[in-house]
Design a protein around this motif. Structure first.
Motif, PDB file in Angstrom:
ATOM      1  N   TYR A   1      34.565 100.927  66.454  1.00 54.74           N
ATOM      2  CA  TYR A   1      33.176 102.003  66.408  1.00 54.74           C
ATOM      3  C   TYR A   1      33.181 102.463  65.100  1.00 54.74           C
ATOM      4  CZ  TYR A   1      36.267 104.081  69.451  1.00 54.74           C
ATOM      5  OH  TYR A   1      37.253 104.761  70.118  1.00 54.74           O
TER       6      TYR A   1
ATOM      7  N   ASP B   1      22.699 103.934  61.348  1.00 50.31           N
ATOM      8  CA  ASP B   1      23.507 102.296  60.966  1.00 50.31           C
ATOM      9  C   ASP B   1      22.025 101.952  60.042  1.00 50.31           C
ATOM     10  OD1 ASP B   1      25.738 102.388  62.763  1.00 50.31           O
ATOM     11  OD2 ASP B   1      25.012 102.385  64.050  1.00 50.31           O
TER      12      ASP B   1
ATOM     13  N   GLU C   1      27.746  95.908  61.989  1.00 53.18           N
ATOM     14  CA  GLU C   1      27.240  96.978  62.773  1.00 53.18           C
ATOM     15  C   GLU C   1      28.661  96.738  63.766  1.00 53.18           C
ATOM     16  OE1 GLU C   1      23.541  98.326  64.209  1.00 53.18           O
ATOM     17  OE2 GLU C   1      23.259  96.519  63.207  1.00 53.18           O
TER      18      GLU C   1
ATOM     19  N   GLU D   1      31.126  97.863  67.094  1.00 52.48           N
ATOM     20  CA  GLU D   1      31.188  97.777  68.398  1.00 52.48           C
ATOM     21  C   GLU D   1      30.438  98.994  69.263  1.00 52.48           C
ATOM     22  OE1 GLU D   1      35.283  96.599  70.190  1.00 52.48           O
ATOM     23  OE2 GLU D   1      34.876  95.090  68.223  1.00 52.48           O
ATOM     24  N   ASN D   2      29.995  98.894  70.145  1.00 55.34           N
ATOM     25  CA  ASN D   2      29.934  99.976  71.161  1.00 55.34           C
ATOM     26  C   ASN D   2      30.683 101.112  71.292  1.00 55.34           C
ATOM     27  OD1 ASN D   2      28.880 101.914  73.383  1.00 55.34           O
ATOM     28  ND2 ASN D   2      27.932 100.117  74.111  1.00 55.34           N
TER      29      ASN D   2
ATOM     30  N   ARG E   1      31.815 102.231  74.306  1.00 55.94           N
ATOM     31  CA  ARG E   1      31.707 102.726  75.362  1.00 55.94           C
ATOM     32  C   ARG E   1      32.089 100.623  75.954  1.00 55.94           C
ATOM     33  NH1 ARG E   1      28.530 106.450  79.340  1.00 55.94           N
ATOM     34  NH2 ARG E   1      30.019 104.919  80.400  1.00 55.94           N
TER      35      ARG E   1
ATOM     36  N   ASP F   1      30.615  97.120  77.160  1.00 60.35           N
ATOM     37  CA  ASP F   1      29.936  96.793  78.204  1.00 60.35           C
ATOM     38  C   ASP F   1      30.084  96.798  79.394  1.00 60.35           C
ATOM     39  OD1 ASP F   1      28.202  95.478  75.623  1.00 60.35           O
ATOM     40  OD2 ASP F   1      29.841  93.612  75.979  1.00 60.35           O
TER      41      ASP F   1
END
Length: 189
Positions: free
Chosen positions: A14, A133, A163, A165-166, A168, A170
């Motif tokens: 991330y 982004d 892009e 990763e999040n 946090r 999923d």
């Protein structure tokens, strides 16, 4: 001045970092790449030649420190006191425009934004992009920009940048998936 600077980033889940930079002044191109290997410095290409003769870039003198991890392009002959410094620590590469002025860099365009206002502008020079982004996707190197690096590396346009990763993940509450009744849960507390 005829200056072009391109960077390549490396995505780590991330977050990302600059792993390579290529600087073109006139017809000369200097590319610097970081390395995580101990003692592996001096990873540079001069006009696509690995560790090619590096005395000047576009007529401006280049100095390399003894460790080979700082490259200083001295713009003094055109813009007194101004320099471009490329440095790396392990695999992390940075570029610094030392004492840059509006007279020298005021008409620059790119991902760093407008030199005078700091606004991060799209390629049209008008649209302000506040989401980084989106800004990165907008300034992905296009074929019309010319690729300054010694080798092609994915992703290349028309494939979009990857892009992150999040951070946090999923994470969602899954209380609806339990077989324990609300009453049993309250009794347990």
């Amino acid at each position: 001045l005829g200056l072009d600077v391109q960077i390549r980033t490396k995505l780590v889940r991330y977050w990302s970092y600059i792993k390579q930079v290529a600087i073109q002044i006139g017809q000369d191109i200097l590319e610097v790449q970081g390395s995580g290997d101990v003692g592996d410095y001096n990873n540079y290409w001069m006009n696509f030649e690995y560790q090619g003769a590096l005395e000047n870039l576009g007529g401006f003198p280049v100095a390399v420190n003894p460790n080979g991890d700082h490259y200083t392009i001295d713009l003094d002959s055109l813009s007194p006191g101004q320099k471009i410094v490329v440095k790396h620590h392990k695999e992390f590469v940075g570029v610094d425009f030392v004492k840059g002025t509006s007279a020298s860099f005021g008409n620059t365009v790119g991902i760093l934004g407008d030199f005078n206002t700091g606004k991060t502008l799209a390629r049209d020079g008008v649209t302000v992009l506040d989401h980084f982004d989106e800004l990165g996707m907008e300034w992905q190197v296009l074929p019309v920009d010319g690729i300054l690096f010694h080798e092609v590396s994915a992703p290349q346009f028309p494939t979009q940048c990857i892009e992150p990763e999040n951070p946090r993940g999923d994470r969602v509450r899954r209380l609806g998936e339990t077989t324990i009744s609300e009453e049993a849960a309250e009794a347990a507390c």
